[in-house]
Design a protein around this motif. Structure first.
Motif, PDB file in Angstrom:
ATOM      1  N   MET A 296       0.827  -1.198   0.000  1.00 28.58           N
ATOM      2  CA  MET A 296       0.000   0.000   0.000  1.00 28.58           C
ATOM      3  C   MET A 296       0.874   1.267   0.000  1.00 28.58           C
ATOM      4  O   MET A 296       0.612   2.219  -0.739  1.00 28.58           O
ATOM      5  CB  MET A 296      -0.918  -0.001   1.230  1.00 28.58           C
ATOM      6  N   GLN A 297       1.927   1.258   0.805  1.00 28.56           N
ATOM      7  CA  GLN A 297       2.823   2.409   0.837  1.00 28.56           C
ATOM      8  C   GLN A 297       3.556   2.586  -0.497  1.00 28.56           C
ATOM      9  O   GLN A 297       3.732   3.706  -0.988  1.00 28.56           O
ATOM     10  CB  GLN A 297       3.838   2.253   1.977  1.00 28.56           C
ATOM     11  N   MET A 298       3.953   1.452  -1.088  1.00 26.86           N
ATOM     12  CA  MET A 298       4.667   1.528  -2.353  1.00 26.86           C
ATOM     13  C   MET A 298       3.753   2.045  -3.465  1.00 26.86           C
ATOM     14  O   MET A 298       4.164   2.861  -4.288  1.00 26.86           O
ATOM     15  CB  MET A 298       5.235   0.162  -2.709  1.00 26.86           C
ATOM     16  N   ASP A 299       2.515   1.583  -3.493  1.00 31.89           N
ATOM     17  CA  ASP A 299       1.576   2.064  -4.504  1.00 31.89           C
ATOM     18  C   ASP A 299       1.330   3.571  -4.357  1.00 31.89           C
ATOM     19  O   ASP A 299       1.280   4.322  -5.344  1.00 31.89           O
ATOM     20  CB  ASP A 299       0.247   1.314  -4.396  1.00 31.89           C
ATOM     21  N   PHE A 300       1.177   3.982  -3.106  1.00 31.45           N
ATOM     22  CA  PHE A 300       0.972   5.414  -2.857  1.00 31.45           C
ATOM     23  C   PHE A 300       2.172   6.237  -3.308  1.00 31.45           C
ATOM     24  O   PHE A 300       2.030   7.273  -3.978  1.00 31.45           O
ATOM     25  CB  PHE A 300       0.700   5.645  -1.367  1.00 31.45           C
ATOM     26  N   LEU A 304       2.363   9.065  -6.253  1.00 30.26           N
ATOM     27  CA  LEU A 304       2.852  10.403  -5.913  1.00 30.26           C
ATOM     28  C   LEU A 304       4.039  10.785  -6.784  1.00 30.26           C
ATOM     29  O   LEU A 304       4.156  11.927  -7.251  1.00 30.26           O
ATOM     30  CB  LEU A 304       3.238  10.461  -4.431  1.00 30.26           C
ATOM     31  N   LEU A 305       4.909   9.811  -7.013  1.00 27.40           N
ATOM     32  CA  LEU A 305       6.090  10.063  -7.840  1.00 27.40           C
ATOM     33  C   LEU A 305       5.683  10.427  -9.270  1.00 27.40           C
ATOM     34  O   LEU A 305       6.244  11.343  -9.879  1.00 27.40           O
ATOM     35  CB  LEU A 305       6.985   8.824  -7.843  1.00 27.40           C
ATOM     36  N   ASN A 306       4.702   9.717  -9.812  1.00 27.17           N
ATOM     37  CA  ASN A 306       4.209  10.033 -11.154  1.00 27.17           C
ATOM     38  C   ASN A 306       3.633  11.447 -11.217  1.00 27.17           C
ATOM     39  O   ASN A 306       3.892  12.212 -12.160  1.00 27.17           O
ATOM     40  CB  ASN A 306       3.140   9.026 -11.582  1.00 27.17           C
ATOM     41  N   TYR A 307       2.868  11.797 -10.219  1.00 29.58           N
ATOM     42  CA  TYR A 307       2.263  13.122 -10.183  1.00 29.58           C
ATOM     43  C   TYR A 307       3.318  14.219 -10.066  1.00 29.58           C
ATOM     44  O   TYR A 307       3.285  15.222 -10.791  1.00 29.58           O
ATOM     45  CB  TYR A 307       1.282  13.195  -9.011  1.00 29.58           C
ATOM     46  N   LEU A 308       4.285  14.014  -9.165  1.00 33.95           N
ATOM     47  CA  LEU A 308       5.331  15.016  -8.979  1.00 33.95           C
ATOM     48  C   LEU A 308       6.203  15.155 -10.220  1.00 33.95           C
ATOM     49  O   LEU A 308       6.642  16.263 -10.565  1.00 33.95           O
ATOM     50  CB  LEU A 308       6.195  14.656  -7.768  1.00 33.95           C
TER      51      LEU A 308
END
Length: 381
Positions: A296-300, A304-308
């Motif tokens: 779950m943390q990795m997916d989040f 987030l990385l894609n968005y940033l």
């Protein structure tokens, strides 16, 4: 019948005691003036020719000055509402940026100093004090300073702004060398643009720096999750922590990470490979709970990385647009060597001729008046 002879009617002056003299209008005798001018023709021509000779000598001894001009239009800073909205989604509030006007930079000593250093203008501006043979100052103790160079260059550069249109006109005048006139104007624009980009602190730049820092933090967290995943699968970690901030990172860890999109893709691919590894003891509830917590943390973090990464590229593109601080309407040009801006030969000769002619005429009448005054005084005596 005697006819009476008609006598002429006599006009009786009823005011015999009044005497009204006849008025004689004073008229200028043009012929007399012509005689005076003809009499003093040598004086008039001498004054006229003398002024022309002085004008010709001035034109010969005065070094030619060449002039070039350029027109630029400062690009107005527009409010970046889209960036403000994106920044709000990340929970940040960006301060408003303070603009630095193009005209202020053009007139600043900083840009003039950069122009002097880049073009090595000190020997050119103070050529009389420079020894070309030894490439040194003739008198080192009296050598001009960079401040002296700035003051002298300032007298050769003229900046004016049209208040209605906002167009800035840059004029550069330089003696003897038309190409140097062009080079100074061109370098002035280049250094102005460079300084504006270095000094400006735009909204896009602030947002780009913020997103860049967030990307670095996200990559660090992904690196930490990767290590936790490997340790968990190897049985070295029984309990998986929830990563909220970077406090789990060691203080001596290298914090300089590249924000390279290719590096980001490699990192995500590696993490996806780790997630597909087979593990033992999958039926244990505690193990499955911790595994889900990690995933779950990795997916989040990946989302987030894609968005940033997307926001970072958008901020960089906007920052590049804002680096264009002004648009050149009319670029500087190399003046024609045959037509210097100064001295204005035709104007100087015309003014000298007219001035000499009028002064000669004035001297002619003045001398005539002086001789008449002396003659009358001599007769009275």
């Amino acid at each position: 019948m005697n006819k009476r002879e008609k006598k002429p009617i006599q006009h009786i002056d009823i005011y015999p005691f009044l005497y009204i003299p006849e008025r004689k209008e004073e008229e200028i005798d043009l012929y007399e003036l012509w005689l005076i001018l003809k009499k003093r023709l040598k004086l008039i021509l001498g004054t006229f020719i003398g002024f022309l000779i002085i004008a010709v000598i001035y034109i010969i001894i005065t070094p030619p000055v060449y002039k070039t001009e350029a027109s630029i239009y400062p690009l107005l800073e527009q409010e970046k509402t889209s960036l403000s909205a994106l920044a709000g989604t990340l929970g940040i509030s960006l301060p408003t940026s303070k603009t630095i006007t193009v005209e202020a930079i053009l007139k600043s000593n900083t840009v003039k100093e950069e122009v002097i250093k880049k073009l090595n203008l000190m020997p050119v501006l103070f050529s009389s004090q420079w020894d070309n043979r030894t490439k040194t100052w003739k008198d080192p103790e009296k050598a001009p300073t960079i401040l002296d160079g700035i003051k002298k260059l300032d007298k050769l550069i003229f900046i004016s702004t049209d208040k209605k249109t906002g167009v800035i006109t840059i004029s550069v005048e330089f003696p003897k060398d038309p190409k140097m006139t062009y080079v100074i104007a061109k370098t002035l624009l280049e250094e102005t643009n460079k300084i504006l980009n270095e000094k400006s602190w735009s909204l896009a730049k602030q947002y780009r720096i913020f997103v860049e820092n967030q990307l670095k933090d996200a990559i660090k967290k992904l690196k930490l999750l990767e290590k936790l995943y490997k340790d968990f699968l190897a049985g070295k970690l029984k309990e998986v922590p929830i990563i909220i901030d970077l406090s789990l990172l060691k203080s001596n860890e290298n914090t300089t990470l590249s924000v390279n999109p290719k590096k980001i893709q490699e990192l995500k691919k590696e993490l996806n490979q780790i997630k597909t590894l087979t593990v033992q003891n999958q039926n244990l509830p505690n193990y499955q709970f911790n595994l889900q917590k990690l995933q779950m943390q990795m997916d989040f973090m990946i989302n987030l990385l894609n968005y940033l990464a997307q926001q970072y590229e958008a901020a960089k593109a906007q920052e590049i647009k804002e680096n264009i601080t002004f648009q050149v309407i009319d670029p500087p040009y190399i003046p024609d060597k045959r037509e210097p801006y100064k001295p204005k030969k035709a104007l100087i000769l015309a003014v000298a001729g007219v001035s000499g002619l009028f002064l000669g005429i004035f001297l002619a009448f003045f001398r005539e008046w002086l001789e008449n005054a002396r003659r009358q005084r001599g007769e009275q005596v």
